[in-house]
Design an enzyme around this catalytic site. Structure first.
Site, short mmCIF file in Angstrom:
data_model
loop_
_atom_site.label_atom_id
_atom_site.label_comp_id
_atom_site.label_asym_id
_atom_site.label_seq_id
_atom_site.Cartn_x
_atom_site.Cartn_y
_atom_site.Cartn_z
N ASP A 1 -8.03 -12.24 -28.43
CA ASP A 1 -6.57 -12.09 -28.48
C ASP A 1 -6.14 -11.32 -27.22
O ASP A 1 -6.98 -10.96 -26.41
CB ASP A 1 -6.14 -11.39 -29.78
CG ASP A 1 -6.61 -9.95 -29.84
OD1 ASP A 1 -7.27 -9.48 -28.88
OD2 ASP A 1 -6.35 -9.29 -30.85
N SER A 2 -4.85 -11.06 -27.09
CA SER A 2 -4.37 -10.46 -25.84
C SER A 2 -4.22 -8.95 -25.94
O SER A 2 -3.93 -8.30 -24.95
CB SER A 2 -3.02 -11.06 -25.48
OG SER A 2 -2.05 -10.60 -26.42
N GLY A 3 -4.38 -8.40 -27.12
CA GLY A 3 -4.15 -6.97 -27.30
C GLY A 3 -2.69 -6.64 -27.56
O GLY A 3 -2.34 -5.51 -27.87
N GLY A 4 -1.81 -7.64 -27.44
CA GLY A 4 -0.37 -7.42 -27.64
C GLY A 4 -0.06 -6.82 -29.01
O GLY A 4 0.62 -5.81 -29.12
N PHE A 5 -0.60 -7.43 -30.04
CA PHE A 5 -0.31 -6.97 -31.40
C PHE A 5 -0.73 -5.51 -31.59
O PHE A 5 0.01 -4.70 -32.13
CB PHE A 5 -0.98 -7.87 -32.43
CG PHE A 5 -0.60 -7.54 -33.85
CD1 PHE A 5 0.61 -7.94 -34.37
CD2 PHE A 5 -1.45 -6.78 -34.65
CE1 PHE A 5 0.99 -7.61 -35.66
CE2 PHE A 5 -1.09 -6.45 -35.96
CZ PHE A 5 0.13 -6.87 -36.45
N ASP B 1 1.74 -11.19 -25.27
CA ASP B 1 3.06 -11.45 -25.87
C ASP B 1 3.58 -10.21 -26.58
O ASP B 1 2.86 -9.25 -26.80
CB ASP B 1 2.95 -12.60 -26.88
CG ASP B 1 2.10 -12.22 -28.09
OD1 ASP B 1 1.11 -11.48 -27.91
OD2 ASP B 1 2.40 -12.67 -29.20
N GLN C 1 6.86 -17.49 -30.23
CA GLN C 1 7.45 -16.40 -31.01
C GLN C 1 8.83 -16.83 -31.50
O GLN C 1 9.07 -18.02 -31.62
CB GLN C 1 7.49 -15.11 -30.15
CG GLN C 1 6.11 -14.51 -29.89
CD GLN C 1 5.51 -13.82 -31.12
OE1 GLN C 1 6.14 -13.74 -32.19
NE2 GLN C 1 4.28 -13.33 -30.99
N GLY D 1 3.58 -13.76 -34.76
CA GLY D 1 4.69 -13.14 -35.48
C GLY D 1 4.94 -13.70 -36.86
O GLY D 1 6.01 -13.53 -37.43
N ASP E 1 -7.48 -16.98 -38.16
CA ASP E 1 -8.38 -15.83 -38.10
C ASP E 1 -7.80 -14.73 -38.97
O ASP E 1 -6.58 -14.66 -39.15
CB ASP E 1 -8.48 -15.27 -36.68
CG ASP E 1 -7.27 -14.43 -36.34
OD1 ASP E 1 -6.21 -15.02 -36.06
OD2 ASP E 1 -7.36 -13.18 -36.39
N CYS F 1 -22.07 -21.43 -55.39
CA CYS F 1 -21.91 -21.01 -53.99
C CYS F 1 -23.28 -20.99 -53.31
O CYS F 1 -24.25 -20.50 -53.88
CB CYS F 1 -21.27 -19.62 -53.92
SG CYS F 1 -21.11 -18.98 -52.24
N CYS G 1 -24.06 -19.44 -50.49
CA CYS G 1 -24.27 -18.33 -49.55
C CYS G 1 -25.54 -17.55 -49.92
O CYS G 1 -26.04 -17.64 -51.04
CB CYS G 1 -23.05 -17.41 -49.51
SG CYS G 1 -23.01 -16.14 -50.77
N CYS H 1 -25.15 -15.25 -53.10
CA CYS H 1 -25.14 -15.93 -54.40
C CYS H 1 -26.47 -16.59 -54.71
O CYS H 1 -26.85 -16.74 -55.87
CB CYS H 1 -24.01 -16.96 -54.45
SG CYS H 1 -22.38 -16.18 -54.45
N HIS I 1 -20.69 -13.17 -48.61
CA HIS I 1 -20.08 -14.12 -49.54
C HIS I 1 -18.64 -14.47 -49.11
O HIS I 1 -18.27 -15.65 -49.08
CB HIS I 1 -20.07 -13.60 -50.98
CG HIS I 1 -19.23 -14.43 -51.87
ND1 HIS I 1 -19.68 -15.62 -52.42
CD2 HIS I 1 -17.92 -14.32 -52.24
CE1 HIS I 1 -18.70 -16.18 -53.10
NE2 HIS I 1 -17.62 -15.42 -53.00
ZN LIG Z 1 -21.52 -16.72 -52.40
#
Ligand SMILES: [Zn+2]
Length: 396
Positions: free
Chosen positions: A93-97, A147, A193, A222, A272, A310, A312, A315, A341
């Site tokens: 990311d740009s670090g803006g947030f 941004d 935005q 945003g 994300d 599941c 994973c 599990c 998980h």
């Molecule tokens: Zn799992």
């Protein structure tokens, strides 16, 4: 061409789409969820665990890596891929947030933002050009323009001013990255935005897509900053389908299961969020019904896995009773297993969604999932509240 989006299938019933995104470090099958590795690590998970659950791409935060260990150091170590020994694509990311969330610790002017580090109070400055330089040093496959994300709620005048500055900064990021010689190696995404004003959102989209700027991908910024869900979905509904069809579409900072599906149905390709690892550290697991609180006394003698079926590691290997014990005794393994998980759950949800799109049954899949998934977990509300507060701090 090292970076290219291919649309494989568009749903006949909605805006949902499945595609392939080629990057210098491999192909990403979309729609995709990107686990967040804020400090160049997805919290508590090793690289091999992420590979085993087939995480296709991870995200890392420019603001945090710029402060520690520093972009120069990462560059000296061969870039982020080599530093963390991650062979697949990375997005920064740009670090803006983060910078705008610092509130009184930062000052904006037309040129950039001066801010104080949340770690030691030292003074730093980000400009569109300096952020491009930092992201180029980190060396991710996909990088974001610097941004200004207007917090929720913001009035029209403030939102317009923030959007117009974002546009001027986007043009500067574009020029700086063009001139870096890294244009083909790192795809720079533009960020739409405009807050929750349709006129502004559409103006922002036109500015970034129809003028002289031609980004290889686009993000919606945003959104999911603390606004009510209906406003979030309504905004997404009109703006996402207007994004260029032949380019990847990324909805930033969104990662609850229901929001992923609501994004996919409106035409989003990438997401994300820190949610899966954050709630894991509170002892909560994502399940098809909503959430399983591992501290719950009813699990004390429950021999079943967290989620039936599941695949994973957690599990396949451990029972709810054992996980409950680990979480109650604050054992690190408990946090790790819950994180495995949860991240797996979201990756798998996106794999299933993609398969359903390819087989023309996404609408059925989405409605089936949402019917079962009724609980809005406490942790999600808490997470949204924290995001809203951070965003409002940024406004003062
Ligand atoms: Zn799992």
């Amino acid at each position: 061409m090292s970076f290219e989006y291919t649309l494989l299938k568009k749903s006949g019933q909605s805006e949902a789409r499945a595609g392939l995104l080629q990057t210098p470090h491999g192909i990403i099958e979309t729609p995709a969820f990107m686990p967040v590795g804020t400090q160049a690590t997805v919290k508590t998970l090793s690289r091999d665990e992420l590979l085993a659950m087939n995480a296709q791409i991870i995200l890392s935060n420019t603001y945090h890596l710029y402060l520690r260990p520093g972009a120069d150091l990462v560059a000296d170590m061969g870039g982020l891929h080599r530093f963390m020994n991650w062979p697949r694509p990375i997005l920064t990311d740009s670090g803006g947030f983060q910078v705008f969330s610092l509130g009184p610790l930062r000052k904006i002017d037309e040129e950039g933002v001066t801010f104080r580090s949340h770690i030691d109070g030292s003074t730093h400055r980000f400009t569109p050009e300096s952020v491009m330089r930092v992201e180029e040093q980190l060396g991710a496959d996909i990088i974001m323009a610097f941004d200004e994300c207007a917090p929720y709620p913001s009035d029209y005048t403030y939102t317009r001013a923030a959007m117009e500055r974002t546009h001027r900064w986007a043009a500067r990021c574009y020029t700086a990255h063009r001139e870096s010689g890294l244009w083909e190696k790192q795809a720079l995404f533009g960020i739409v935005q405009g807050g929750f004003y349709r006129e502004l959102r559409e103006e922002s989209l036109r500015f970034l897509t129809q003028g002289e700027l031609d980004f290889p991908g686009y993000s919606l910024g945003g959104l999911s900053v603390g606004e009510p869900k209906d406003i979030f979905y309504a905004t997404l509904e009109y703006i996402a389908p207007q994004l260029p069809v032949g380019k990847p579409r990324y909805l930033m900072g969104v990662g609850s299961p229901e929001d992923l599906l609501e994004g996919v149905v409106r035409g989003i390709d990438m997401f994300d969020c820190v949610l899966p690892t954050r709630i894991a550290r509170n002892g909560a697991c994502m399940v098809p019904e909503g959430r399983l609180n591992l501290r719950n006394a009813t699990l004390a003698r429950d021999d079943r896995p967290v989620m039936e079926g599941c695949q994973c590691y957690t599990c396949r290997t451990y029972s709810r009773a054992y996980l409950r014990h680990l979480i109650r005794t604050e054992e690190i393994l408990g946090l790790r297993l819950a994180s495995i998980h949860n991240v797996h759950f979201l990756l798998d949800l996106m794999r299933q969604a993609r398969q359903a799109i390819l087989e023309e049954r996404f609408e059925e899949f989405r409605l089936g999932f949402l019917e079962n998934f009724r609980i809005i977990p406490h942790e999600v509300r808490q997470h949204n509240r924290e995001k809203r507060e951070a965003s409002l701090r940024g406004k003062k």
